[in-house]
Design an enzyme around this catalytic site. Structure first.
Site, PDB file in Angstrom:
ATOM      1  CB  SER A   3      -0.910   0.005   1.231  1.00  0.00           C
ATOM      2  OG  SER A   3      -1.610   1.228   1.279  1.00  0.00           O
ATOM      3  CE  LYS A  50     -11.664  -0.703  -1.865  1.00  0.00           C
ATOM      4  NZ  LYS A  50     -11.472  -0.070  -3.162  1.00  0.00           N
ATOM      5  CG  ASP A  60     -12.780   3.161  -4.097  1.00  0.00           C
ATOM      6  OD1 ASP A  60     -11.681   3.694  -3.860  1.00  0.00           O
ATOM      7  OD2 ASP A  60     -13.090   2.033  -3.676  1.00  0.00           O
ATOM      8  CE1 TYR A  86      -4.263   0.291  -6.821  1.00  0.00           C
ATOM      9  CE2 TYR A  86      -1.976   0.412  -6.132  1.00  0.00           C
ATOM     10  CZ  TYR A  86      -3.273   0.041  -5.886  1.00  0.00           C
ATOM     11  OH  TYR A  86      -3.601  -0.577  -4.714  1.00  0.00           O
TER      12      TYR A  86
END
Ligand code: NDP
Length: 269
Positions: free
Chosen positions: A20, A73, A109, A219
């Site tokens: 992260s 989530k 998001d 990403y």
């Protein structure tokens, strides 16, 4: 070190979590605003099997903010005291605020999707091809339909695309309908195709033109999809833009301050 007993603790939870960028990004923001004595941001690996006890622990402490990444989530939602209506509609929470033991869930998001797109174009009446129908796709579908764009959803498992289309409004197609994808103004990849195997792409280069905006939410590296889009002269949006803008919105929720975008962007670069 400016941490004291009054410093508020924010954290990202996930499994795995070591990859992260969020701690560097948020702590750089706190430092730039000289609030690094008031807030600190860490990362915690939390297994999906212990998420219930983690949440109970969070309620019992003064942990201030919790960012959720894979696989939490959706899993955290039943344990929260309140979920805001946007997060409910998206069906996922990526941000939790602890108000004296009352946990409130939000989703930022969709802002991570919307902000970089709106820097390039208005979404009103645009045709958007959404490739994928998983968790990230739900935030995209919400952002896109909220701004009056037409949603076309392409997924390997067509039933999932149909469910998403019914929920958000849109049309579902199988993943191999590349000629239809080609007709869209904006193409957004939310599949993990190209994440691990860098030679893979969800859309052959020949279907991309200079008139397209191509957004890949993956990403960490520039995907083949984006490399080929550049070759075709299309405008591109990197996945780290989503990471940045969802993080800037989280920063505001945690601290009440506007996030220092330039500083936090630099960390991701
Ligand atoms: P999910 O597991 O919920 O969804 C995965 C999606 O990818 C599904 O639509 C799945 O199709 C599709 N898929 C997976 N493998 C293949 C394949 N071999 N061929 C075709 N389709 C495939 O994952 P998420 O939505 O949570 O994450 C997806 C990607 O988005 C990841 O790379 C993740 O890192 C990235 N992400 C980026 C964020 C950012 O801030 N930039 C935020 C969140 C996610 P099917 O339904 O058929 O299985």
């Amino acid at each position: 070190m400016r941490i004291t007993a009054k410093t508020k603790i924010c954290m990202v939870i996930g499994d795995p979590i070591e990859h992260s960028f969020s701690p560097q990004m948020h702590n750089a923001g706190y430092k730039a605003l000289h609030i690094d004595n008031q807030y600190v941001y860490i990362a915690c690996r939390v297994s999906i099997h212990t998420i219930d006890s983690f949440i109970k622990g969070a309620k019992a402490t003064n942990i201030h903010g919790i960012s959720c990444t894979m696989p939490h989530k959706i899993a955290v939602m039943p344990y929260l005291d309140e979920i805001d209506k946007v997060a409910k509609k998206i069906g996922a929470v990526n941000t939790i605020i602890n108000n004296d033991g009352k946990l409130v869930g939000y989703n930022t998001d969709w802002l991570g999707v919307l902000t970089p797109l709106e820097k390039l174009t208005s979404l009103q009446n645009k045709k958007v091809a959404l490739i994928g129908a998983g968790g990230a796709a739900r935030a995209v579908a919400y952002a896109i339909t909220n701004k009056g764009a037409k949603l076309l959803i392409f997924n390997r498992t067509i039933d999932k695309a149909k469910t998403l289309a019914e929920e958000f409004g849109g049309t579902a197609y199988p993943l191999n309908a590349a000629e239809i994808i080609n007709n869209a103004d904006i193409i957004i990849n939310t599949t993990s195709v190209g994440l691990h195997d860098k030679k893979e792409t969800p859309l052959p280069q020949k279907y991309i033109t200079k008139n397209h905006i191509i957004f890949d939410v993956i990403y960490g590296h520039e995907t083949r999809l984006l490399k080929e889009a550049k070759k075709q002269g299309a405008q591109i949006i990197q996945g780290r833009e989503m990471l940045l803008y969802q993080g800037l919105a989280q920063f505001k929720l945690y601290t009440g301050h506007d996030a220092p975008e330039t500083v936090m962007r630099k960390v991701l670069l």
